[in-house]
Design a protein around this motif. Structure first.
Motif, short mmCIF file in Angstrom:
data_model
loop_
_atom_site.label_atom_id
_atom_site.label_comp_id
_atom_site.label_asym_id
_atom_site.label_seq_id
_atom_site.Cartn_x
_atom_site.Cartn_y
_atom_site.Cartn_z
N ALA A 151 0.85 -1.20 0.00
CA ALA A 151 0.00 0.00 0.00
C ALA A 151 0.88 1.24 0.00
CB ALA A 151 -0.92 0.00 1.22
N PRO A 152 1.01 1.93 -1.13
CA PRO A 152 1.84 3.13 -1.17
C PRO A 152 1.13 4.32 -0.54
CG PRO A 152 0.80 2.79 -3.31
CD PRO A 152 0.39 1.63 -2.44
N ALA A 153 1.94 5.29 -0.11
CA ALA A 153 1.37 6.49 0.50
C ALA A 153 1.77 7.76 -0.24
CB ALA A 153 1.82 6.58 1.97
N THR A 154 2.73 7.63 -1.17
CA THR A 154 3.18 8.83 -1.89
C THR A 154 3.23 8.50 -3.39
OG1 THR A 154 5.53 8.25 -1.94
CG2 THR A 154 4.73 9.39 0.04
N PRO A 155 3.15 9.52 -4.25
CA PRO A 155 3.23 9.26 -5.70
C PRO A 155 4.53 8.54 -6.10
CG PRO A 155 2.31 11.44 -5.33
CD PRO A 155 2.75 10.92 -3.98
N ALA A 156 5.65 8.94 -5.55
CA ALA A 156 6.92 8.30 -5.93
C ALA A 156 6.92 6.83 -5.53
CB ALA A 156 8.10 9.02 -5.27
N ASP A 157 6.38 6.57 -4.34
CA ASP A 157 6.31 5.20 -3.89
C ASP A 157 5.30 4.40 -4.72
OD1 ASP A 157 8.11 4.36 -2.08
OD2 ASP A 157 6.72 4.27 -0.38
N ALA A 158 4.22 5.04 -5.11
CA ALA A 158 3.22 4.36 -5.95
C ALA A 158 3.90 3.88 -7.22
CB ALA A 158 2.07 5.30 -6.27
N TYR A 159 4.72 4.75 -7.80
CA TYR A 159 5.45 4.38 -9.02
C TYR A 159 6.42 3.22 -8.73
CZ TYR A 159 8.39 4.50 -13.14
OH TYR A 159 9.08 4.14 -14.28
N ALA A 160 7.25 3.42 -7.73
CA ALA A 160 8.31 2.44 -7.46
C ALA A 160 7.73 1.09 -7.04
CB ALA A 160 9.23 2.98 -6.36
N LEU A 161 6.73 1.13 -6.19
CA LEU A 161 6.18 -0.14 -5.70
C LEU A 161 5.39 -0.87 -6.78
CD1 LEU A 161 5.12 0.91 -2.08
CD2 LEU A 161 6.88 -0.77 -2.69
N LEU A 162 4.71 -0.12 -7.66
CA LEU A 162 3.98 -0.82 -8.72
C LEU A 162 4.95 -1.46 -9.70
CD1 LEU A 162 1.36 -1.72 -9.93
CD2 LEU A 162 1.12 0.48 -11.09
N ARG A 163 6.04 -0.74 -10.00
CA ARG A 163 7.06 -1.36 -10.87
C ARG A 163 7.63 -2.62 -10.21
NH1 ARG A 163 9.54 1.38 -15.08
NH2 ARG A 163 10.19 -0.75 -15.57
N ALA A 164 7.90 -2.53 -8.92
CA ALA A 164 8.44 -3.69 -8.19
C ALA A 164 7.43 -4.83 -8.15
CB ALA A 164 8.83 -3.28 -6.77
N GLU A 185 3.30 15.21 -6.10
CA GLU A 185 4.67 15.22 -5.57
C GLU A 185 5.63 15.34 -6.75
OE1 GLU A 185 6.92 12.40 -2.40
OE2 GLU A 185 6.07 11.33 -4.10
N GLU A 186 6.73 16.00 -6.52
CA GLU A 186 7.79 16.07 -7.52
C GLU A 186 8.55 14.74 -7.49
OE1 GLU A 186 8.57 19.06 -9.21
OE2 GLU A 186 10.54 18.64 -10.05
N ILE A 187 8.57 14.06 -8.62
CA ILE A 187 9.22 12.74 -8.64
C ILE A 187 10.47 12.81 -9.52
CG2 ILE A 187 8.95 10.29 -9.20
CD1 ILE A 187 5.98 10.57 -8.88
N GLU A 188 11.55 12.23 -9.02
CA GLU A 188 12.77 12.16 -9.83
C GLU A 188 12.82 10.80 -10.50
OE1 GLU A 188 16.69 13.55 -8.14
OE2 GLU A 188 17.26 11.49 -8.66
N PHE A 189 12.95 10.82 -11.82
CA PHE A 189 13.08 9.57 -12.57
C PHE A 189 14.52 9.40 -13.02
CE2 PHE A 189 8.59 10.56 -12.99
CZ PHE A 189 8.01 9.33 -12.77
N PRO A 190 15.09 8.19 -13.03
CA PRO A 190 14.47 6.98 -12.48
C PRO A 190 14.27 7.06 -10.97
CG PRO A 190 16.77 6.58 -13.05
CD PRO A 190 16.46 7.95 -13.53
N VAL A 191 13.15 6.50 -10.52
CA VAL A 191 12.81 6.57 -9.10
C VAL A 191 13.72 5.63 -8.32
CG1 VAL A 191 11.01 6.15 -7.39
CG2 VAL A 191 10.41 7.13 -9.61
N ARG A 192 14.32 6.16 -7.28
CA ARG A 192 15.10 5.31 -6.37
C ARG A 192 14.28 5.11 -5.12
NH1 ARG A 192 20.66 6.01 -8.13
NH2 ARG A 192 20.61 7.83 -9.48
N ALA A 193 13.91 3.87 -4.86
CA ALA A 193 13.13 3.58 -3.65
C ALA A 193 13.39 2.14 -3.27
CB ALA A 193 11.64 3.80 -3.91
N PRO A 194 13.33 1.87 -1.98
CA PRO A 194 13.50 0.47 -1.58
C PRO A 194 12.37 -0.39 -2.13
CG PRO A 194 12.99 1.87 0.33
CD PRO A 194 13.08 2.76 -0.86
N GLY A 195 12.62 -1.70 -2.23
CA GLY A 195 11.64 -2.59 -2.82
C GLY A 195 10.52 -2.98 -1.86
#
Lengths: 329, 360
Positions: A151-164, A185-195
């Motif tokens: 369950a993501p809580a932020t746009p960047a995490d939504a992106y990263a977690l859905l890709r994962a 939210e301002e997102i930096e691509f490629p998104v760096r986030a834990p899996g």
């Protein structure tokens, strides 16, 4: 690699994640109800049929068990299906498929059959939806061995977690907090986030730890903000995934502060918050200055829109729980 | 009714080619094919009865036998190519074994060693499914994925008469029709869902009539007539492979034995009802026909019996082997990589085992 920045809503971030995954891997297919030309009732699949064709993103008959069951077969046969359940409570017809097959196929076959599939569920309340459109259904999935629940809580995490989730070898129930679809939210691509399986500290604090995920994370952050004005520093842990559960991060956080409040929107009884409170108590008892408190939805069917504010844990209820954490000793 | 919709309806009566006396009519498959079928049927009957006996000996928890339905079992697999998929129910162990699965591995579920004892990809046989009709949407998915990749795969999706009452039966047929997935839905109507007769499952003129509601051609066939089954199922597979979409075939057969050894059929049906079906036995019938054709010689019969005995011995030996399942396996396959929590729980069991006092 080129680094770009884009200010995206969670809905747009999810759409981008699907688009990027489909562009990268021809095995990724997206299907469900109204996800084709309409782009989904929340527009998460907007433009995907036009870009990738109707063999890659398509509408199905209106039948959730059939949707999930067909995804099982496609995943068995080399595809990476992503399916959308239009609303949380509309996923229940698929429950047997999810519990008896999606969750068990890998185990039943000793890992010979993997189901790399994602069940996307627009979920939880806070949008004034009528009944059957606002359920917090995470406990059903989290209680079922074999499912990863995110369950993501932020746009960047939504992106990263859905890709994962799409890349994961296991099936993932992907819970999208509806009320956060339009948060930006301002997102930096490629998104760096834990899996998947890693929690993050969203706010540092030394006095007490708020543990939340999905729709409750912004509530916890707001509560921490208010508490800071009142001189109390609250740490906020965003779980990101419920299964696998990141005991390590959560317990380290709680041990550091000695006090914890779990915040979830779902009904409290036998829910995920109860599990978290029990785990933290079992593991961190000697570090705790007070019992772990839960701030959850009431044990009632989700209320009609005009009463839903009573059900949603708000900043005040969270701060009241924090006040109860035996500070006087 | 338009001619186009009429073509979706089944024949007025189940298609029969060889009657119970062994007399043939119509374009019967060639002798070599049917002789091969008879060999498979002989082994199938022997395996059914061997597995049944192994339950009595305590080697299997239960066995849902397809005794009397062997022609359906053999035909379902015999009409498929190696690359085609078979989706069996719990009563379809024989079909799975004709498709190539070792029956010892297929019965792992009922022996209690593990749920699915075979590799589904090895012979393209999906795991036996016990929740009724839930495997049918999977069959549609496998077929649709193959079709999207332009592969010639056909999927044989099996279910029983009781299964046709489940929502997933409806959803699978509807999805298959909408996506024109190459699936042959094969219903073995054996008249009973445990104790409940067909009349409590449907008020339709036949189960094959259900096809028209989805735009799927339905056909019904005498389920104890090997020649008719090979013809009707073979045609259905050919049409699905040719891109004509899903097909529905209902075979009229009969469950000669109780649901499983744990069931008592005398509580809900008379022996008098069972008796006429003995005369319609699929093996007797095919044997009479092939004897009349002069191709079933005593030498061939001896060879079939010997092969059936070899298969029964293999089954007996396999199921008599005491395997001690590894408790580590409880945690190893829940996910591709066990979570930290599952590793902790596996360690707990390992610790319990290490503290067990060795028997003196």
């Amino acid at each position: 690699m080129t680094v770009t920045h884009d200010k995206l809503s969670m809905a747009q971030a999810l759409n981008q994640a699907l688009r990027d995954a489909m562009a990268e891997d021809p095995a990724v297919v997206m299907f469900g109800e109204d996800v084709g030309p309409l782009g989904g009732v929340f527009r998460i699949t907007d433009g995907l049929t036009a870009e990738f064709g109707e063999n890659r993103c398509f509408d199905t008959p209106l039948a959730e068990s059939g949707i999930v069951g067909m995804a099982v077969g496609m995943a068995m046969n080399g595809m990476r299906p992503v399916v959308e359940m239009q609303f949380d409570a509309f996923a229940y017809p698929a429950f047997e498929q999810i519990v008896s097959h999606v969750a068990k196929m890998h185990n039943r076959t000793r890992g010979r059959v993997r189901l790399p599939m994602v069940i996307r569920v627009p979920y939880a309340g806070g949008i004034g939806g009528v009944e059957h459109h606002c359920d917090s259904s995470e406990a059903y999935y989290a209680h079922t061995p074999g499912l990863q629940v995110v369950a993501p809580a932020t746009p960047a995490d939504a992106y990263a977690l859905l890709r994962a989730a799409i890349e994961a070898p296991d099936p993932v129930v992907f819970l999208e907090p509806k009320k956060l679809y339009w948060s930006k939210e301002e997102i930096e691509f490629p998104v760096r986030a834990p899996g998947i399986g890693t929690a993050v500290i969203r706010r540092a604090g030394t006095d007490a730890t708020l543990i939340a995920y999905g729709p409750s994370v912004p509530v916890a952050l707001e509560a921490a903000e208010v508490a800071a004005q009142e001189g109390r520093e609250l740490q906020v842990v965003d779980l990101r995934s419920i299964v696998p559960f990141d005991d390590e991060t959560v317990c380290a956080a709680v041990r550091a502060t000695g006090r914890a409040v779990v915040v979830t929107e779902s009904a409290g009884f036998a829910g995920v918050a109860a599990e978290i409170a029990a785990r933290v108590t079992e593991r961190c008892f000697s570090s705790l200055a007070a019992p772990v408190r839960r701030v959850t939805g009431f044990d009632i069917p989700y209320p009609p829109p005009k009463l839903e504010h009573f059900q949603l844990p708000g900043v005040d209820r969270v701060l009241d729980a924090v006040d109860d954490l035996q500070w006087e000793q | 009714m338009t001619p186009d919709s009429r073509r979706l309806l089944p024949s007025d009566a189940p298609v029969t080619m060889i009657d119970p006396q062994g007399e043939a009519r119509g374009d019967v498959p060639d002798d070599a094919t049917l002789l091969h079928s008879l060999g498979l049927l002989t082994t199938a009957r022997r395996l059914n009865d061997q597995a049944y006996a192994l339950v009595r000996q305590g080697r299997l928890a239960v066995y849902p036998s397809s005794h009397g339905q062997e022609a359906c079992q053999v035909a379902a697999a015999q009409v498929l190519d190696a690359g085609d998929w078979l989706f069996p129910t719990y009563r379809d162990t024989i079909a799975a074994s004709v498709k190539g699965v070792d029956p010892v591995e297929a019965l792992s579920l009922l022996k209690g060693d593990w749920h699915c004892g075979y590799d589904p990809y090895e012979h393209h046989v999906a795991p036996h499914t016990t929740p009724l009709a839930t495997q049918l949407p999977h069959a549609v998915g496998v077929a649709h994925a193959a079709r999207l990749r332009g592969e010639p795969t056909v999927v044989m999706a099996m279910c029983g008469d009781g299964g046709t009452s489940e929502g997933d039966f409806h959803e699978a047929l509807n999805f298959a029709a909408v996506f024109q997935a190459p699936v042959v839905f094969f219903i073995q109507n054996n008249e009973y869902a445990i104790s409940v007769p067909l009349a409590r499952q449907t008020h339709a003129p036949s189960l094959a009539h259900k096809g028209i509601g989805y735009g799927i051609p339905g056909e019904r066939v005498d389920g104890n007539d090997m020649a008719a089954l090979l013809t009707v199922l073979g045609d259905a597979v050919a049409r699905a492979r040719a891109g004509e979409g899903p097909q529905l075939v209902e075979a009229h057969t009969y469950r000669m034995q109780a649901h499983t050894n744990a069931d008592d059929a005398t509580r809900y049906r008379d022996d008098a009802e069972v008796r006429p079906w003995v005369e319609r036995d699929p093996i007797t019938r095919l044997r009479a026909y092939l004897t009349g054709r002069g191709v079933l010689t005593p030498a061939v019969e001896t060879e079939f019996t010997a092969e059936a005995e070899r298969a029964a011995t293999h089954l007996r030996d396999g199921l008599n082997q005491d395997i001690t399942p590894d408790p580590d396996d409880l945690f190893a396959y829940v996910f591709a990589t066990p979570t930290p929590q599952l590793r902790e729980q596996a360690a707990l069991v390992a610790d319990e085992l290490s503290r067990e006092v060795a028997p003196s």
